[in-house]
Design a protein around this motif. Structure first.
Motif, PDB file in Angstrom:
ATOM      1  N   GLY A   1       0.953  -1.345  -0.026  1.00 55.32           N
ATOM      2  CA  GLY A   1      -0.104  -0.031  -0.019  1.00 55.32           C
ATOM      3  C   GLY A   1       0.676   1.380  -0.131  1.00 55.32           C
ATOM      4  N   THR A   2       0.037   2.312  -0.143  1.00 55.51           N
ATOM      5  CA  THR A   2       0.825   3.607  -0.348  1.00 55.51           C
ATOM      6  C   THR A   2       0.734   4.280   1.313  1.00 55.51           C
TER       7      THR A   2
ATOM      8  N   ASN B   1       2.768   7.152   3.284  1.00 55.88           N
ATOM      9  CA  ASN B   1       2.367   8.462   3.432  1.00 55.88           C
ATOM     10  C   ASN B   1       1.292   8.115   4.765  1.00 55.88           C
ATOM     11  N   SER B   2       1.065   9.037   5.747  1.00 58.04           N
ATOM     12  CA  SER B   2       0.229   8.929   6.627  1.00 58.04           C
ATOM     13  C   SER B   2      -0.941   9.649   6.283  1.00 58.04           C
TER      14      SER B   2
ATOM     15  N   VAL C   1      -9.304   0.448  -1.134  1.00 61.65           N
ATOM     16  CA  VAL C   1      -9.209   0.763  -2.479  1.00 61.65           C
ATOM     17  C   VAL C   1      -7.770   1.197  -3.037  1.00 61.65           C
ATOM     18  N   ALA C   2      -7.122   2.185  -2.207  1.00 61.71           N
ATOM     19  CA  ALA C   2      -5.665   2.622  -2.671  1.00 61.71           C
ATOM     20  C   ALA C   2      -4.844   1.867  -2.448  1.00 61.71           C
ATOM     21  N   GLY C   3      -4.965   0.964  -1.165  1.00 59.72           N
ATOM     22  CA  GLY C   3      -3.715   0.115  -0.604  1.00 59.72           C
ATOM     23  C   GLY C   3      -3.171   0.973   0.385  1.00 59.72           C
ATOM     24  N   GLY C   4      -3.094  -0.051   1.528  1.00 60.61           N
ATOM     25  CA  GLY C   4      -2.437   0.826   2.770  1.00 60.61           C
ATOM     26  C   GLY C   4      -2.632  -0.420   3.946  1.00 60.61           C
ATOM     27  N   ILE C   5      -2.337   0.380   4.991  1.00 61.82           N
ATOM     28  CA  ILE C   5      -2.450  -0.486   6.284  1.00 61.82           C
ATOM     29  C   ILE C   5      -3.175   0.451   7.656  1.00 61.82           C
ATOM     30  N   PHE C   6      -3.796  -0.269   8.074  1.00 61.53           N
ATOM     31  CA  PHE C   6      -4.638   0.351   9.284  1.00 61.53           C
ATOM     32  C   PHE C   6      -4.052  -0.444  10.588  1.00 61.53           C
TER      33      PHE C   6
END
Ligand code: AHM
Ligand code: MG
Length: 346
Positions: A204-205, A240-241, A256-261
């Motif tokens: 992810g981004t 990016n945060s 949708v955009a890719g990332g980690i929570f």
């Protein structure tokens, strides 16, 4: 003008057609939830106009102040589900105990858990909020539902989803055949297929975490988040945060955009803040169906056996490789800390 659109009703029916044994009850239950969400979306849209914003004046079972819209959303969902004969019991973030269907209505074969309005601290500032739901097949044999129907591990979910009340209203759901997204067209009052078969990027981004809690995390989690930012030599390429403080909004963007929570355990919330049954598990089902993953740092979220309706869990969820990186870093840092060289080589 476009005339060929796929409504949520048609999409659910098409999916059901693949199963000759399907009775249509689950499909109807999903429409019931879609209807409830349209009523909630309309109330949220009118919120600033009809003076519905503000505190309801009492606290929910978690000791948090309820907002009027929380109460409205909770009642709306219960009213849309309890009389249908499709549900035997419900569990809600806003109700302390499980909610068996009232005796005047027939009990059905599904148990539904929901967070009626998640991220409700965002309401007064006009930011994204959402509804999260999770559906299980009942395991008790007859009569009104019992706690055994709602206390099931996430891997037993037959459907799960969320509705995001943002710049537009979106419903994302899965029945185990991929995760699909629909956008509400307010002019015709229908959810239309806008995001068929969502596949989240493997890497992810974004990383999304409440970093004001950094000093309350253990060294393992601090190291993992530093790695996500690109602060470590063995970390990932810097992300990016992005953090709203609304699980549905943060999760949806990353899906949708890719990332980690991440919502880790910390000294204030030693078991994490988010609830397993109506926040973490349904999101984990969707994440996995979109080829992402979800863990509490040690085990897969969907394998956790619940013991309490409102139990909390740490949550790390999103793009598969990023979740894997965090889980590995937690393990490696813990092993280094307990090994002969206690100083992590950062
Ligand atoms: P809520 O169920 O009381 O709304 O709390 C859950 C919300 C999530 O939507 C969000 O991820 C988290 O709480 C934010 O917590 P914090 O403000 O501690 O960052
Ligand atoms: Mg919540």
């Amino acid at each position: 003008m476009q005339t060929s659109v796929t409504t949520i009703e048609r999409f659910i029916l098409d999916q059901e057609d693949r199963y000759p044994e399907a009775t249509g009850e689950l499909s109807n239950l999903l429409y019931d939830i879609a209807l409830a969400s349209k009523i909630i979306a309309a109330a949220i849209r009118r919120a600033g106009l009809v003076n519905i914003l503000g505190k309801a004046g009492h606290q929910n079972v978690q000791g948090e102040e309820q907002q009027k819209l929380d109460v409205f959303a909770n009642e709306t969902i219960k009213n849309c589900l309890q009389h249908t004969g499709r549900v035997c019991a419900m569990g809600s973030e806003e109700d302390e105990d499980i909610i068996p269907v009232p005796p005047e209505y027939a009990a059905g074969k599904y148990a539904v858990l929901f967070d009626p309005l998640d991220g409700s601290s965002n309401i007064d500032v006009n930011s994204a909020v959402g509804t999260i739901f999770s559906i299980y097949r009942r395991v008790s044999m007859h009569g009104r539902g019992t706690s055994s129907d709602v206390l099931q591990p996430g891997c037993k979910q037959v459907a799960a989803g969320y509705i995001m009340y943002g710049s537009s209203t979106m419903l994302v759901y899965t029945t185990g055949q991929g995760a699909h997204g629909f956008t509400l067209d307010p002019t015709i009052g229908e959810f239309l297929l806008s995001h068929p078969r969502i596949v989240t990027p493997r890497v992810g981004t974004y990383y999304s975490v409440n970093e004001s809690n950094f000093h309350r995390w253990d060294i393992e989690m601090q190291t993992a988040v530093r790695g996500l930012k690109g602060d470590l030599s063995d970390g990932v390429s810097p992300k990016n945060s992005r953090y709203i403080g609304s699980l549905v909004g943060d999760f949806h963007r990353n899906l949708v955009a890719g990332g980690i929570f991440l919502y880790p355990a910390d000294t204030k919330n030693p078991k994490g803040k988010l609830r397993l049954l109506y926040e973490a598990s349904p999101m984990a089902f969707i994440a996995e169906q979109a080829e992402g993953s979800a863990t509490d740092g040690v085990q897969r979220i969907l394998d956790i056996m619940p013991t309490d309706l409102h139990q909390r869990t740490p949550l790390v969820i999103g793009s598969r490789e990023d979740v894997g990186y965090v889980a590995d870093t937690l393990r490696r840092t813990a092993a280094r800390a307990s090994g002969p060289v206690s100083q992590p080589a950062l």
